[in-house]
Motif scaffolding. Structure first.
Motif, PDB file in Angstrom:
ATOM      1  N   VAL A   1      -3.543   5.888   2.077  1.00  0.00           N
ATOM      2  CA  VAL A   1      -4.994   5.643   2.353  1.00  0.00           C
ATOM      3  C   VAL A   1      -5.664   6.637   2.828  1.00  0.00           C
ATOM      4  CG1 VAL A   1      -3.956   5.006   5.088  1.00  0.00           C
ATOM      5  CG2 VAL A   1      -5.981   3.829   4.221  1.00  0.00           C
TER       6      VAL A   1
ATOM      7  N   PHE B   1       0.901  -1.228  -0.034  1.00  0.00           N
ATOM      8  CA  PHE B   1       0.226  -0.159   0.055  1.00  0.00           C
ATOM      9  C   PHE B   1       0.623   1.222  -0.137  1.00  0.00           C
ATOM     10  CE2 PHE B   1      -2.452  -3.171   2.574  1.00  0.00           C
ATOM     11  CZ  PHE B   1      -3.586  -3.243   1.328  1.00  0.00           C
TER      12      PHE B   1
ATOM     13  N   ALA C   1      -7.205   2.459  -0.565  1.00  0.00           N
ATOM     14  CA  ALA C   1      -6.043   2.836  -0.658  1.00  0.00           C
ATOM     15  C   ALA C   1      -5.214   2.768  -1.933  1.00  0.00           C
ATOM     16  CB  ALA C   1      -5.309   1.528   0.384  1.00  0.00           C
TER      17      ALA C   1
END
Length: 333
Positions: A200, A197, A223
């Motif tokens: 977010v 990731f 995300a």
């Protein structure tokens, strides 16, 4: 070699350990203690029936001092995870922890440093990875069956049940539903897709179970992925009581050449490629168990499916997702 194992708390998925203990006679449940005053830990007395009775403590610190265990299982009230884990690591213990690893990024960093300093085995109870559809999905993505993963969708939905602990009313004790519940979906989806990731944003709220305001019963997470793709996750405690199962976990991974979905409460894998559409893909029977892998890593005969860095990294993501929801802003990894 024989190992002494102790348990702190009774709020988590200790069954991952207890179910396999009979298969490892070299490991002895030597003691247990509550993670906070008044926590009911009597279940462990019943588990130990027919074996040498483990010692019972009122204070987990005193237990660690007196027992000097090799392995500490941390599964109490969620705010206690970080403090207990750190105390255990500082004593050179190997640790199996409930999630989240801790409530702050600073505590996670301390845990990471202590694991490296003590050179011990640490893992977290993110055992949904072991369920065959998820495990098989991971292999298929790694083999390139659906190409490069660019879109992820994950779901965690639970019944509320008759009640939840009183401390769910207090955010400083419960933490967030992203750290307790959503972290599973964050983990199994990221692991299947083999991505990281990058940033977010999120929403969460307590809207229905207002008698437990510290627990968010609905949440959505959005995300960015390090390959330019994106991910969405939803989690709730609104699953109706009449539902056939307590929970409904789902994962959908869209790649450049195909799609795979873990469906039907995590029991079935649906795979679509340019060549085929298979709603019941054959599942890999891996023969592994959570505690078995922990013991393999400890004894040098195997390896963890959930490494310390993966556990700590996904905890950091969950903490930043909750931060994004609280502060109404994008948080970068």
């Amino acid at each position: 070699m024989e190992y002494s194992l102790v348990i702190v708390g009774s709020a988590g998925h200790v069954g991952y350990v207890l179910s396999d203990l009979p298969d490892y006679p070299q490991v002895r449940l030597s003691a247990y203690a509550p993670s906070y005053e008044g926590e009911d830990v009597t279940r462990y007395g019943r588990v130990a029936e027919g074996t040498a009775s483990p010692s019972v403590y009122d204070d987990w610190r005193q237990m660690l001092d007196r027992e000097q265990p090799d392995i500490v299982v941390v599964a109490g009230r969620y705010d206690q995870n970080g403090p207990v884990v750190l105390e255990a690591l500082r004593r050179g213990c190997h640790v199996i922890s409930e999630k989240p690893a801790a409530f702050t990024l600073e505590a996670v960093a301390e845990i990471r440093e202590e694991i490296a300093r003590q050179n011990v085995v640490y893992t977290m109870m993110l055992a949904i990875r072991y369920q065959l559809p998820y495990y098989t999905a991971r292999q298929l993505v790694a083999e390139g069956v659906i190409g490069e993963p660019y879109l992820i969708s994950g779901q965690k939905s639970y019944r509320w049940g008759a009640s939840r602990p009183e401390w769910y009313a207090e955010g400083e004790k419960y933490g967030s539903s992203m750290g307790w519940d959503g972290i599973h979906a964050f983990d199994f989806c990221r692991w299947i897709a083999g991505v990281q990731f990058s940033e977010v944003y999120a929403y969460h709220a307590n809207l229905v179970h207002t008698e437990r305001p510290g627990c968010q019963d609905v949440a959505t997470v959005i995300a960015g992925l390090d390959n330019g793709g994106s991910a969405t996750f939803t989690m709730d405690f609104l699953r109706p009581a009449a539902a056939a199962t307590h929970g409904d976990d789902r994962a959908r991974i869209v790649g450049s050449q195909g799609v795979l979905e873990v469906r039907d409460e995590g029991r079935r894998l649906h795979v679509i490629t340019p060549e085929q559409d298979e709603p019941d893909w054959p599942l890999v029977d891996h023969g592994r168990t959570f505690f078995g892998d922990f013991m393999g890593a400890l004894e040098g005969t195997g390896e963890l499916l959930i490494t310390a860095e993966e556990a700590l990294g996904i905890t950091e993501f969950a903490l930043k997702a909750a931060q994004a929801a609280d502060e109404h802003r994008v948080v970068r990894m």
